[in-house]
Design a protein around this motif. Structure first.
Motif, short mmCIF file in Angstrom:
data_model
loop_
_atom_site.label_atom_id
_atom_site.label_comp_id
_atom_site.label_asym_id
_atom_site.label_seq_id
_atom_site.Cartn_x
_atom_site.Cartn_y
_atom_site.Cartn_z
N ALA A 1 30.59 -4.89 -17.81
CA ALA A 1 29.71 -3.84 -18.32
C ALA A 1 28.73 -3.35 -17.25
CB ALA A 1 28.94 -4.37 -19.52
N HIS B 1 29.56 -9.22 -14.76
CA HIS B 1 30.06 -8.69 -16.04
C HIS B 1 30.63 -7.30 -15.83
CE1 HIS B 1 28.13 -11.97 -18.09
NE2 HIS B 1 26.99 -11.70 -17.48
N ALA C 1 33.93 3.02 -20.60
CA ALA C 1 33.38 1.76 -20.11
C ALA C 1 34.31 1.17 -19.06
CB ALA C 1 33.20 0.79 -21.26
#
Lengths: 631, 73
Positions: free
Chosen positions: A323, A321, A349
């Motif tokens: 993130a 992912h 991010a």
């Protein structure tokens, strides 16, 4: 920009785990991460011996760090090597001993400093009466009192002296001296048997005797005074001795302490890395992040150092992912100082947009438009060049200079366009505004400021569309907001006949149609968000307000030279006023350009929440070892 | 009469806006100082928070200028 990251997995024989970690630590660009446990993989089991070693290393690093700080050891680059348990035990003893010594020296220094500060308060008094106090030292039948009073209250001392003479007779000696602080120091000597009457007289006159410091309270003033003066003269020598002992310890043990600290930090890092590894009975597996551009270098390094026994596999993007990926910012050299501006906010991010390049252009431009003065810009540029010349390559001042120089350049450019050199001073030499005169053309300045706001907000909305390209609903709502904002501007231009007035109706109707679309896309918050965007545009009017205020203050400074009788005084006041305006001219545009970026611009596209990039590498072990991800 | 009222109105607008900003900044500044003592990492937020009410003074300044220009003072 945010560097593209890759997640790699390394697999090899279990007995080569430590060797592999050592190679990775030398490589220094892989951030290890815990991997999902599957296929019989287990975390590396901790044992009591390992825990003891970890505790010893933690204590060693802390002791060495404290000793380095207190001994003022100059920081140098050290290359640590892995230590044996025996070495760690010896280092731990040495570091503890050096820490105790450093703490003892620091305590001694503080005590001497405090003592000097306390005795220093008596120095003027004792110096003023040193001769008299020496003469009175042998007069056992007299008791000596010291008093200080503010100069304005000198009359109270005279009154006290008169009262004492009247009551005790001629044996009272009252001598006054004026201290460098303008206070009045008084020395009173009375017969020893008159002590009680003397203290009553002090109370009646509301005068307090100078209290002697701790360590001297049991003595009389005549006994304590020579000791206090001698001690005051002795303290600098004692402080020098402490400083000498500290410097000597730093010279003898500084390199060892840095080596111990670095080795302990390295070994603790390796222990943490081991815990992030997974093993089976015969194999190990490690996963970690690194910039995609470094994967090839990692393969080569592992192949060269470990041969074919350890395999590296780059995981497909579907297996991780975004993130979870750490964020590494990488910008061109000219933009890099502006990472300091964006670093005041949380990291963006992974997968979102790094605002640094936009700040690197927008911030100096807004600063320059607000300051907009050739003279002030040139002075700022001079200061920036001086900083670049004097500051070290990694100094924060170099980065500040890297921001100040473009700000100064834009200030000079817009200064020419506004025809300003130290306000309106340039007009005397034929300088004329090319765009508009900010001192008088208020309406054009407001229109220009709002125009900048429209352009900047539109850019923010476009960036918002790009950064939310994977969420079509948000991207479309940003596009609709942008369209509506442009239509409102066009409608206003039609209303004031800049555009054909018959276009006003179609523009207004299209805006009204846009509202339900926004409501459908974003729900009930849509109108609030849209009006917030419009108010953001109006917020840019501060560019005009601050700019006009700046030029008006500069004009006042220029007019000062004629306001005073003397030209010299007028010029001096004018220069002082320019200096104040220059200081305000640096502070105000900085704060407001920052605010316009953080609040008005970033809200359309900035997504915070990135993980800092902390690769597994050799560290010096100091507290500031971890840093925000940047390449 | 206009000569009196126009500058007076402009001064009133600027004055009230400045007082409002000063009041808001005093409250934010006090709270910000307290927050900074406990969490120094919020310094950026505090600086931005303190700069936010200045919009009121700036808009007051703009309105005052508009009054002066449109009022013919």
């Amino acid at each position: 920009m945010i560097l593209k990251m890759s997640r790699v997995r390394m697999i090899g024989p279990r007995d080569r785990l430590d060797e592999t970690l050592s190679v990775l630590q030398d490589f220094g660009r892989v951030q290890l991460d815990r991997m999902p446990l599957a296929g019989g993989l287990q975390p590396v089991a901790r044992n009591a011996s390992g825990d003891r070693l970890r505790r010893a290393l933690t204590r060693l690093r802390e002791d060495a760090d404290v000793a380095i700080t207190l001994l003022h050891v100059p920081v140098t680059a050290v290359t640590a090597h892995p230590a044996t348990r025996g070495e760690v035990a010896r280092w731990a003893r040495d570091a503890r001993r050096l820490r105790r010594k450093a703490e003892r020296l620091e305590t001694r220094r503080k005590e001497l400093d405090d003592e000097r500060a306390v005795l220093g308060r008596y120095e003027d008094f004792l110096d003023a009466f040193s001769v008299l106090l020496a003469q009175l030292a042998d007069a056992q039948h007299l008791r000596v009192y010291g008093v200080t009073v503010p100069a304005a209250e000198r009359a109270r001392v005279d009154k006290l002296a008169d009262a004492l003479r009247a009551e005790l007779g001629v044996e009272v000696i009252v001598t006054t001296r004026t201290l460098p602080s303008n206070d009045v120091a008084v020395l009173i000597a009375v017969p020893a048997e008159a002590r009680e009457r003397m203290e009553r007289a002090f109370g009646a006159a509301r005068i307090a005797e100078v209290p002697l410091p701790a360590g001297y309270v049991e003595e009389s003033l005549t006994q304590a005074a020579p000791r206090m003066l001698a001690r005051l003269h002795d303290i600098p020598r004692l402080l020098d001795a402490v400083a000498h002992e500290r410097a000597d310890a730093a010279t003898r043990a500084g390199d060892d302490l840095q080596l111990m600290r670095a080795a302990a930090a390295d070994m603790l890092g390796a222990a943490d890395a081991t815990e992030l590894s997974s093993v089976t009975a015969h194999a190990f597996a490690i996963e970690g992040w690194l910039p995609s551009g470094d994967v090839h270098a990692l393969r080569e390094r592992v192949s060269r150092s470990l041969g074919t026994g350890v395999v590296i596999e780059e995981l497909a993007h579907e297996e991780w992912h975004g993130a979870d990926a750490p964020v590494v910012l990488s910008n061109p050299r000219l933009f890099r100082p502006f990472e300091m501006v964006t670093s005041l906010l949380p990291l963006p991010a992974y997968g979102s947009m790094d605002p640094t390049p936009f700040v690197a252009v927008g911030f100096p431009m807004l600063f320059g438009i607000i300051l907009g003065d050739v003279g002030y810009g040139a002075v700022l540029g001079g200061i920036a060049l001086l900083l670049l010349w004097r500051a070290g390559p990694t100094s924060i001042w170099r980065r500040i200079a890297g921001i100040a120089l473009p700000c100064a350049t834009f200030s000079v450019i817009f200064g020419f366009l506004f025809g300003e050199l130290f306000g309106t001073l340039g007009r005397q030499w034929g300088m004329r505004p090319i765009l508009f005169d900010r001192e008088h053309a208020i309406i054009p300045a407001i229109v220009a400021a709002v125009g900048i706001g429209v352009a900047h907000t539109a850019l923010g909305l476009v960036l918002g569309m790009v950064s939310s390209r994977h969420e079509p609903r948000i991207a479309i709502s940003r596009a609709v907001q942008l369209g509506m904002m442009i239509l409102i501007i066009l409608a206003l231009l039609s209303a004031v006949h800049v555009l054909p007035s018959n276009l006003f109706g179609p523009f207004a109707i299209t805006v009204l149609v846009g509202f339900p679309v926004l409501l459908f896309l974003e729900g009930i918050v849509a109108p609030i968000e849209f009006f917030s965007t419009l108010s953001s545009v109006l917020s840019y009017v501060r560019i005009m307000a601050l700019g006009t205020a700046s030029v008006l203050l500069a004009s006042v400074a220029n007019e000062m030279s004629g306001l005073f009788g003397s030209v010299i005084v007028g010029v001096l006041f004018g220069l002082l006023f320019h200096l104040v305006n220059f200081a305000m001219g640096l502070f105000s545009p900085t704060i407001h350009a920052l605010r316009l970026h953080y609040v008005e611009f970033f809200k359309h596209f900035y997504s915070p929440g990135g993980r800092p990039y902390e690769p597994f590498r050799h560290r010096d072990g100091s507290a500031a070892a971890t840093s925000r991800g940047s390449s | 009469m206009t000569i009196l009222w126009v500058p007076l109105s402009a001064a009133l607008v600027m004055g009230v806006a400045a007082i409002a900003t000063a009041w808001a900044q005093s409250r934010i500044g006090a709270a910000g100082a307290a927050a900074l003592a406990e969490k120094p990492e919020v310094s950026t937020t505090v600086v931005i928070m303190i700069a936010i009410p200045e919009t009121v003074a700036i808009l007051g300044f703009v309105v005052a200028i508009m009054i002066l220009l449109r009022g013919g003072a």
